[in-house]
Design a protein around this motif. Structure first.
Motif, PDB file in Angstrom:
ATOM      1  N   HIS A 160       0.845  -1.207   0.000  1.00  0.00           N
ATOM      2  CA  HIS A 160       0.000   0.000   0.000  1.00  0.00           C
ATOM      3  C   HIS A 160       0.872   1.245   0.000  1.00  0.00           C
ATOM      4  CE1 HIS A 160      -4.173   1.575   0.917  1.00  0.00           C
ATOM      5  NE2 HIS A 160      -3.437   2.667   1.040  1.00  0.00           N
ATOM      6  N   HIS A 188       1.083   5.240  -2.027  1.00  0.00           N
ATOM      7  CA  HIS A 188       0.460   6.177  -2.978  1.00  0.00           C
ATOM      8  C   HIS A 188       1.544   6.822  -3.832  1.00  0.00           C
ATOM      9  CE1 HIS A 188      -3.584   5.813  -1.274  1.00  0.00           C
ATOM     10  NE2 HIS A 188      -2.988   5.716  -0.106  1.00  0.00           N
ATOM     11  N   PRO A 217      -2.888   1.979  -4.572  1.00  0.00           N
ATOM     12  CA  PRO A 217      -4.346   2.135  -4.586  1.00  0.00           C
ATOM     13  C   PRO A 217      -4.700   3.556  -5.012  1.00  0.00           C
ATOM     14  CG  PRO A 217      -3.520   2.435  -2.360  1.00  0.00           C
ATOM     15  CD  PRO A 217      -2.312   2.271  -3.245  1.00  0.00           C
ATOM     16  N   HIS A 233     -11.949   6.508  -2.636  1.00  0.00           N
ATOM     17  CA  HIS A 233     -11.530   6.530  -1.232  1.00  0.00           C
ATOM     18  C   HIS A 233     -12.511   7.406  -0.433  1.00  0.00           C
ATOM     19  CE1 HIS A 233      -9.040   7.247   2.246  1.00  0.00           C
ATOM     20  NE2 HIS A 233      -7.927   6.778   1.709  1.00  0.00           N
ATOM     21  N   GLU A 264      -8.604   2.341  -2.933  1.00  0.00           N
ATOM     22  CA  GLU A 264      -9.072   1.873  -1.663  1.00  0.00           C
ATOM     23  C   GLU A 264     -10.460   2.404  -1.385  1.00  0.00           C
ATOM     24  OE1 GLU A 264      -5.652   4.297   0.350  1.00  0.00           O
ATOM     25  OE2 GLU A 264      -7.077   3.847   1.935  1.00  0.00           O
ATOM     26  N   HIS A 307      -6.372  -2.421   5.049  1.00  0.00           N
ATOM     27  CA  HIS A 307      -5.117  -1.673   5.061  1.00  0.00           C
ATOM     28  C   HIS A 307      -4.961  -0.897   6.375  1.00  0.00           C
ATOM     29  CE1 HIS A 307      -3.606   2.402   4.390  1.00  0.00           C
ATOM     30  NE2 HIS A 307      -4.831   2.804   4.182  1.00  0.00           N
ATOM     31  N   ASP A 353       1.900   2.744   3.464  1.00  0.00           N
ATOM     32  CA  ASP A 353       0.955   3.848   3.274  1.00  0.00           C
ATOM     33  C   ASP A 353       1.687   5.147   2.897  1.00  0.00           C
ATOM     34  OD1 ASP A 353      -1.577   4.906   2.967  1.00  0.00           O
ATOM     35  OD2 ASP A 353      -1.870   5.333   5.094  1.00  0.00           O
TER      36      ASP A 353
HETATM   37 ZN   LIG Z   1      -3.961   4.685   1.454  1.00  0.00          ZN
END
Ligand SMILES: [Zn+2]
Length: 256
Positions: free
Chosen positions: A6, A8, A35, A62, A91, A151, A201
């Protein structure tokens, strides 16, 4: 091989992505799941996967970013899922933090996306913040059977077990690197090897010792070291079984 499940990498803060991917590879982090956030982000994310074979992508809406939501986006998602190679819908989820987008709207958009994932036989990447019980309820009500990843899991062991029963694994990231995160550390210690994957993340969720810096997939190396210590296992074993877990829940992750 380590995998950041995960990150970005489409965010503007990552200016020289090729250099970052090369550095990550030298450190042993060799694959990346990116994601998406808004409908607007999809084209760029699909491009990332085309440019870099080590990147796999998920498309979705999201909950945190729903202030830009239009109903048209759900139709566009349906089309995008049929025309691009994605590993999951994500996500998606529910965020009960103060000042988040309207919860009824979050719920409605989540429901539509779960049904879409089910009909496309795709797993999902779930975002849960103070909403684990609501998510468990909607997964049951929709009879969602494709599983996926919860996540940045930060719930109780009881909630963890219920997600696992529904075919999910838990994303373990920077939280457990903080000694004060007693609850998250205890949950991690109680999980079976089959129950989790690793994630950063990035660029959010800084790892202990790196506060104030942009988080990157390189930090998977620090996260796995702490996980190994807490579970009294070797880094090599954790790398092996977390990769196998990803293969089980997101079976398309390495299909180019
Ligand atoms: Zn995220």
């Amino acid at each position: 091989m380590l995998i950041d499940t995960h990150c970005h990498l489409d965010f503007a803060v990552f200016k020289d992505l090729s250099a970052l991917l090369a550095d990550s590879r030298s450190a042993g982090v060799e694959h990346f799941i990116v994601p998406s956030t808004t409908a607007r982000s999809w084209a760029g994310i699909v491009d990332l996967a085309k440019q870099h074979s080590e990147i796999s992508v998920a498309l979705g809406l999201h909950p945190y970013f729903l202030d830009k939501f239009e109903h048209e986006h759900l139709k566009q998602l349906e089309t995008a899922l049929s025309s691009h190679k994605v590993v999951a819908v994500g996500e998606i989820g529910l965020d009960k933090w103060p000042r988040m987008p309207d919860y009824d709207l979050q719920y409605e958009v989540l429901l539509a996306q779960l049904n879409m994932a089910q009909s496309h036989h795709l797993p999902v990447i779930l975002h849960a913040r103070k909403s684990e019980d609501d998510l468990l309820k909607v997964l049951r009500q929709t009879r969602f059977s494709q599983g996926g990843i919860v996540h940045a899991f930060n719930g109780s062991l009881e909630q963890a077990k219920r997600f696992i029963e529904l075919g999910f694994v838990l994303g373990i990231g920077g939280t457990v690197t903080y000694p004060r995160a007693q609850k998250a550390r205890k949950v991690l210690q109680a999980l079976a090897d089959e129950d989790f994957v690793l994630e950063t993340d990035s660029p959010d969720m800084p790892v202990s010792g790196y506060q104030g810096q942009v988080n990157t997939p390189l930090r998977v190396v620090d996260i796995v070291r702490v996980v190994a210590e807490l579970r009294q296992q070797s880094v090599a074993d954790i790398a092996r079984f977390t990769s196998a877990n990803l293969q089980r829940v997101l079976p398309n992750w390495n299909k180019v």
